[in-house]
Design a protein around this motif. Structure first.
Motif, PDB file in Angstrom:
ATOM      1  N   UNK A 130       0.815  -1.218   0.000  1.00 27.08           N
ATOM      2  CA  UNK A 130       0.000   0.000   0.000  1.00 27.08           C
ATOM      3  C   UNK A 130       0.849   1.270   0.000  1.00 27.08           C
ATOM      4  N   UNK A 131       2.158   1.120   0.108  1.00 27.19           N
ATOM      5  CA  UNK A 131       3.037   2.284   0.139  1.00 27.19           C
ATOM      6  C   UNK A 131       3.439   2.689  -1.277  1.00 27.19           C
ATOM      7  N   UNK A 132       3.741   3.953  -1.435  1.00 22.91           N
ATOM      8  CA  UNK A 132       4.098   4.462  -2.759  1.00 22.91           C
ATOM      9  C   UNK A 132       5.560   4.269  -3.094  1.00 22.91           C
ATOM     10  N   UNK A 133       5.846   4.229  -4.389  1.00 20.01           N
ATOM     11  CA  UNK A 133       7.232   4.091  -4.841  1.00 20.01           C
ATOM     12  C   UNK A 133       7.679   5.345  -5.598  1.00 20.01           C
ATOM     13  N   UNK A 134       7.063   6.501  -5.233  1.00 16.44           N
ATOM     14  CA  UNK A 134       7.354   7.734  -5.961  1.00 16.44           C
ATOM     15  C   UNK A 134       8.839   8.101  -5.912  1.00 16.44           C
ATOM     16  N   UNK A 135       9.487   7.827  -4.772  1.00 16.62           N
ATOM     17  CA  UNK A 135      10.898   8.183  -4.637  1.00 16.62           C
ATOM     18  C   UNK A 135      11.754   7.464  -5.673  1.00 16.62           C
ATOM     19  N   UNK A 136      11.451   6.185  -5.937  1.00 17.82           N
ATOM     20  CA  UNK A 136      12.196   5.438  -6.945  1.00 17.82           C
ATOM     21  C   UNK A 136      11.941   5.991  -8.341  1.00 17.82           C
ATOM     22  N   UNK A 137      10.698   6.389  -8.591  1.00 21.56           N
ATOM     23  CA  UNK A 137      10.362   6.967  -9.897  1.00 21.56           C
ATOM     24  C   UNK A 137      11.105   8.269 -10.121  1.00 21.56           C
ATOM     25  N   UNK A 138      11.125   9.133  -9.117  1.00 18.85           N
ATOM     26  CA  UNK A 138      11.838  10.413  -9.234  1.00 18.85           C
ATOM     27  C   UNK A 138      13.342  10.190  -9.369  1.00 18.85           C
ATOM     28  N   UNK A 139      13.858   9.206  -8.636  1.00 17.53           N
ATOM     29  CA  UNK A 139      15.284   8.874  -8.714  1.00 17.53           C
ATOM     30  C   UNK A 139      15.656   8.423 -10.127  1.00 17.53           C
ATOM     31  N   UNK A 140      14.802   7.581 -10.712  1.00 16.45           N
ATOM     32  CA  UNK A 140      15.039   7.091 -12.074  1.00 16.45           C
ATOM     33  C   UNK A 140      14.962   8.231 -13.089  1.00 16.45           C
ATOM     34  N   UNK A 141      13.969   9.090 -12.927  1.00 21.83           N
ATOM     35  CA  UNK A 141      13.771  10.193 -13.884  1.00 21.83           C
ATOM     36  C   UNK A 141      14.836  11.275 -13.745  1.00 21.83           C
ATOM     37  N   UNK A 142      15.046  11.738 -12.522  1.00 20.71           N
ATOM     38  CA  UNK A 142      15.882  12.925 -12.304  1.00 20.71           C
ATOM     39  C   UNK A 142      17.365  12.608 -12.097  1.00 20.71           C
ATOM     40  N   UNK A 143      17.655  11.665 -11.217  1.00 21.39           N
ATOM     41  CA  UNK A 143      19.053  11.364 -10.898  1.00 21.39           C
ATOM     42  C   UNK A 143      19.726  10.493 -11.954  1.00 21.39           C
ATOM     43  N   UNK A 155      18.399   2.879 -17.930  1.00 17.77           N
ATOM     44  CA  UNK A 155      18.026   1.588 -17.344  1.00 17.77           C
ATOM     45  C   UNK A 155      19.233   0.817 -16.827  1.00 17.77           C
ATOM     46  N   UNK A 156      20.373   0.980 -17.479  1.00 14.73           N
ATOM     47  CA  UNK A 156      21.577   0.296 -16.993  1.00 14.73           C
ATOM     48  C   UNK A 156      21.976   0.841 -15.625  1.00 14.73           C
ATOM     49  N   UNK A 157      21.897   2.162 -15.483  1.00 13.72           N
ATOM     50  CA  UNK A 157      22.218   2.776 -14.193  1.00 13.72           C
ATOM     51  C   UNK A 157      21.203   2.353 -13.132  1.00 13.72           C
ATOM     52  N   UNK A 158      19.935   2.199 -13.544  1.00  7.53           N
ATOM     53  CA  UNK A 158      18.899   1.764 -12.609  1.00  7.53           C
ATOM     54  C   UNK A 158      19.178   0.351 -12.117  1.00  7.53           C
ATOM     55  N   UNK A 159      19.654  -0.509 -13.009  1.00  6.56           N
ATOM     56  CA  UNK A 159      19.965  -1.881 -12.615  1.00  6.56           C
ATOM     57  C   UNK A 159      21.089  -1.894 -11.586  1.00  6.56           C
ATOM     58  N   UNK A 160      22.107  -1.066 -11.808  1.00  6.29           N
ATOM     59  CA  UNK A 160      23.217  -0.979 -10.859  1.00  6.29           C
ATOM     60  C   UNK A 160      22.735  -0.441  -9.509  1.00  6.29           C
ATOM     61  N   UNK A 161      21.873   0.587  -9.551  1.00  2.00           N
ATOM     62  CA  UNK A 161      21.341   1.161  -8.318  1.00  2.00           C
ATOM     63  C   UNK A 161      20.453   0.152  -7.591  1.00  2.00           C
ATOM     64  N   UNK A 162      19.669  -0.603  -8.347  1.00  2.00           N
ATOM     65  CA  UNK A 162      18.792  -1.615  -7.749  1.00  2.00           C
ATOM     66  C   UNK A 162      19.596  -2.708  -7.061  1.00  2.00           C
TER      67      UNK A 162
END
Length: 282
Positions: A210-223, A228-235
């Motif tokens: 029930x919790x939001x994942x907005x922080x991950x979305x903003x991190x993917x978009x802005x940071x 996607x490769x950087x997202x995989x490393x961050x994940x």
């Protein structure tokens, strides 16, 4: 995930029938077409052109592929390809050996009309476990019911294996005992693995769905700039923090970067919980 309670039916067909039944509608492959494509690749011992110089030895019904190649061929996003393969793996339809930049995939299908290889748990057993545990994750059955069904599936698997072995080796009593012992250990391992994954999914879904994942979305978009490769490393860093409490990749990072990843953990858990819910409806 809800399933009907009809007795499962096993059908043995030639791969050519699967290829014939495909209906081409557009360039983007359906899940059925993607599965058939994997069947064809495994039957032909396909190796991705970019991996030809690896000299990877393939066994029967194996192929060596990359996520990028499948993404291009199927017209799917890379994350969709990865999720699809992981779901097939959960259902026992493929076995994956994860290499640094590629996947070695085995399609556990009978060769030349033969049944499942002696010593390997039948994939109906794995599918049955997956269905029972998926119902439990979704609160469709209780722990006692799921546990009892798991025991019955294991008993049925061992009985079927014993019968199959006796047909192939009618006079090998000593061999049967050893084969049963080995097969039980293999089936038990499948039971342990499936339950370990299911309990993780159950807990994370209960506490974070029930919790939001907005922080991950903003991190993917802005940071990360939608890289996607950087997202995989961050994940991977976030997964290490979740499982181990620390990540070697953060050792030499600034306190600000370390704090940023710590703050992303809750959003990352929510993302995992949502992915569990989506997988239940595939």
């Amino acid at each position: 995930m809800k399933h009907n309670k009809e007795k499962p039916t096993t059908v043995s067909v030639n791969i050519g029938l699967f290829l014939y039944l495909q209906e081409k509608v557009c360039e983007r492959k359906t899940k059925t077409e993607a599965y058939c494509n994997l069947l064809k690749k495994a039957s032909e011992n396909f190796v991705s052109p970019i991996l030809k110089n690896r000299n990877q030895e393939l066994n029967i019904n194996q192929c060596h592929v990359t996520i990028t190649d499948l993404s291009v061929e199927w017209h799917w996003h890379r994350s969709t390809v990865r999720s699809f393969l992981e779901t097939l793996e959960e259902y026992g339809q493929i076995e994956i050996i994860r290499l640094p930049k590629s996947f070695l995939i085995t399609m556990p299908v009978g060769a030349n009309g033969t049944d499942n290889i002696i010593g390997t748990p039948d994939f109906g057993f794995v599918r049955g476990l997956h269905e029972v545990l998926s119902d439990w994750i979704a609160d469709g059955v209780s722990i006692p019911v799921a546990g009892e069904k798991g025991i019955q599936l294991l008993k049925t698997e061992m009985a079927c294996f014993s019968e199959a072995y006796k047909k192939e080796h009618p006079n090998d009593t000593d061999g049967l005992k050893q084969a049963l012992k080995s097969h039980f250990e293999s089936a038990k391992q499948q039971l342990l693995e499936q339950m370990a994954v299911a309990t993780f999914k159950k807990v994370i879904r209960k506490h974070y769905a029930v919790k939001g994942n907005e922080a991950m979305t903003l991190f993917y978009d802005n940071d990360l700039g939608c890289d996607s490769e950087a997202l995989l490393e961050a994940s991977q860093i976030l997964a290490e923090l979740l499982v181990c409490g620390i990540s070697p990749s953060l050792t030499h990072e600034t306190p600000q970067t370390k704090a940023q990843f710590e703050n992303l953990l809750e959003s990352y858990k929510a993302l995992l919980a949502q992915s569990v819910g989506h997988a239940d409806h595939l």
